[in-house]
Design an enzyme around this catalytic site. Structure first.
Site, short mmCIF file in Angstrom:
data_model
loop_
_atom_site.label_atom_id
_atom_site.label_comp_id
_atom_site.label_asym_id
_atom_site.label_seq_id
_atom_site.Cartn_x
_atom_site.Cartn_y
_atom_site.Cartn_z
N CYS A 1 -1.28 -16.59 -4.06
CA CYS A 1 -0.78 -15.34 -3.47
C CYS A 1 -0.64 -14.33 -4.59
O CYS A 1 -0.15 -14.66 -5.68
CB CYS A 1 0.57 -15.55 -2.77
SG CYS A 1 1.32 -14.03 -2.16
N HIS B 1 1.30 -11.92 -5.01
CA HIS B 1 2.67 -11.56 -5.41
C HIS B 1 3.18 -12.46 -6.54
O HIS B 1 4.05 -12.05 -7.32
CB HIS B 1 3.64 -11.71 -4.23
CG HIS B 1 3.58 -10.62 -3.23
ND1 HIS B 1 2.52 -10.44 -2.38
CD2 HIS B 1 4.48 -9.65 -2.91
CE1 HIS B 1 2.76 -9.41 -1.59
NE2 HIS B 1 3.94 -8.91 -1.89
N CYS C 1 -6.13 -10.20 -1.14
CA CYS C 1 -5.07 -10.86 -0.39
C CYS C 1 -5.59 -12.24 0.00
O CYS C 1 -6.65 -12.34 0.63
CB CYS C 1 -4.74 -10.04 0.86
SG CYS C 1 -3.60 -10.83 2.02
N ASP D 1 -4.82 -4.99 0.51
CA ASP D 1 -3.85 -6.09 0.58
C ASP D 1 -2.87 -5.78 1.69
O ASP D 1 -2.67 -4.62 2.07
CB ASP D 1 -3.10 -6.25 -0.74
CG ASP D 1 -2.13 -7.45 -0.71
OD1 ASP D 1 -2.59 -8.56 -0.38
OD2 ASP D 1 -0.95 -7.26 -1.00
N SER D 2 -2.24 -6.84 2.21
CA SER D 2 -1.25 -6.64 3.25
C SER D 2 -0.02 -5.89 2.73
O SER D 2 0.72 -5.31 3.53
CB SER D 2 -0.81 -8.00 3.81
OG SER D 2 -0.27 -8.81 2.79
N GLU E 1 9.27 -8.78 -3.10
CA GLU E 1 9.30 -7.46 -2.46
C GLU E 1 10.71 -6.89 -2.38
O GLU E 1 10.88 -5.69 -2.21
CB GLU E 1 8.64 -7.53 -1.09
CG GLU E 1 7.16 -7.88 -1.20
CD GLU E 1 6.30 -7.24 -0.11
OE1 GLU E 1 6.86 -6.80 0.91
OE2 GLU E 1 5.06 -7.20 -0.30
#
Length: 276
Positions: free
Chosen positions: A195, A197, A76, A13-14, A161
């Protein structure tokens, strides 16, 4: 070019979001070994061009192959949307045609048929995923009768994040993007969180959706799809080692990664630094 011995399953994942995918994969398939690679130093990918995402993802996949992986999951949505097909078509034949790279968009799309009642699908994603049109394209392939509307949510990844996903600011941006989606299509009955996240915002998203639609998170769908893939491809299953171990790699400061990764995994994590 790459080690031929059996090795772990790679998960890329990024940044941190792919940990929500890894968590569900490990819950479903705990016996396998895994390497997680987060390109945190160059995240986020969501606003980057196709060419840049492809090059960064290509470097990550190559690194995981060099560490013994025969199978890599792009956990991702942006990498799956912007880089997966190019890697499969341009790179794998020259690298090693027996190795595989899989994404997370198609397993998500395949599940829609058993979830939606009216075929009105909403996608909440990063600017990169939404602008790629990949969900629209894949949904149209599998279910041409469905209607898809998409909304870019550029603030959600930074909120997660920066550990602000429980803040009043997160409430504001959840309401903003969810209501933008329903403004486009009030009869949306299924929403894809496009996504990895976004599951950390799931409680706020559910409250805002307030029963108007079913919300799809990707981890369980991808884990089930991987289980089925390994059952259908015993030759790949045979080159995936089983020891129940997981190694974490990051291109960022490993202490920073370790501190935040535990939020996603709900268990202590220790990471190593890697340069791509």
């Amino acid at each position: 070019m790459f080690p031929s011995a059996a090795g772990p399953i790679g998960v890329f994942d990024s940044g941190y979001g792919g940990l929500t995918i890894l968590k569900e994969i490990r819950a479903a398939l705990p016996e396998y070994d895994y390497i997680y690679l987060g390109d945190n130093a160059r995240a986020p990918y969501g606003t980057r061009s196709f060419d840049v995402v492809y090059e960064f993802t290509r470097e990550a996949v190559k690194t995981l192959f060099e560490r013994g992986c025969h199978l890599v999951i792009l956990a991702c949505n942006t990498a799956s949307a912007k880089a997966l097909r190019s890697i499969q078509q341009k790179d794998l034949p020259g690298w090693d045609s027996s190795r595989r790279v899989l994404g997370i968009i198609i397993p998500t799309v395949e599940a829609l048929g058993s979830i939606t009642k009216n075929g009105n699908i909403g996608v909440l994603g990063t600017p990169g995923t939404v602008s790629s049109g990949t969900y629209d394209i894949e949904i149209a392939k599998f279910f041409p009768q469905f209607r898809t509307v998409s909304v870019e949510c550029p603030m959600w990844v930074p909120l997660v994040e920066n550990r602000e996903y429980d803040s009043p600011g997160a409430d504001y941006f959840v309401e903003k993007y969810v209501e933008e989606l329903f403004a486009q299509e009030p009869d949306t009955d299924t929403i894809i969180l496009g996504c990895t996240h976004y599951p950390l915002l799931i409680d706020k998203i559910r409250r805002q959706v307030a029963g108007r639609a079913t919300i799809i998170t990707q981890g369980e769908l991808v884990a089930a799809s991987l289980r089925e893939y390994l059952a259908r491809h015993p030759e790949m299953d045979a080159v995936c080692t089983r020891g129940g171990n997981c190694t974490y790699l990051t291109t960022e400061n490993p202490d920073k990664f370790t501190a935040l990764a535990g939020t996603f995994m709900h268990t202590p994590v220790r990471a190593e630094h890697v340069t791509l």
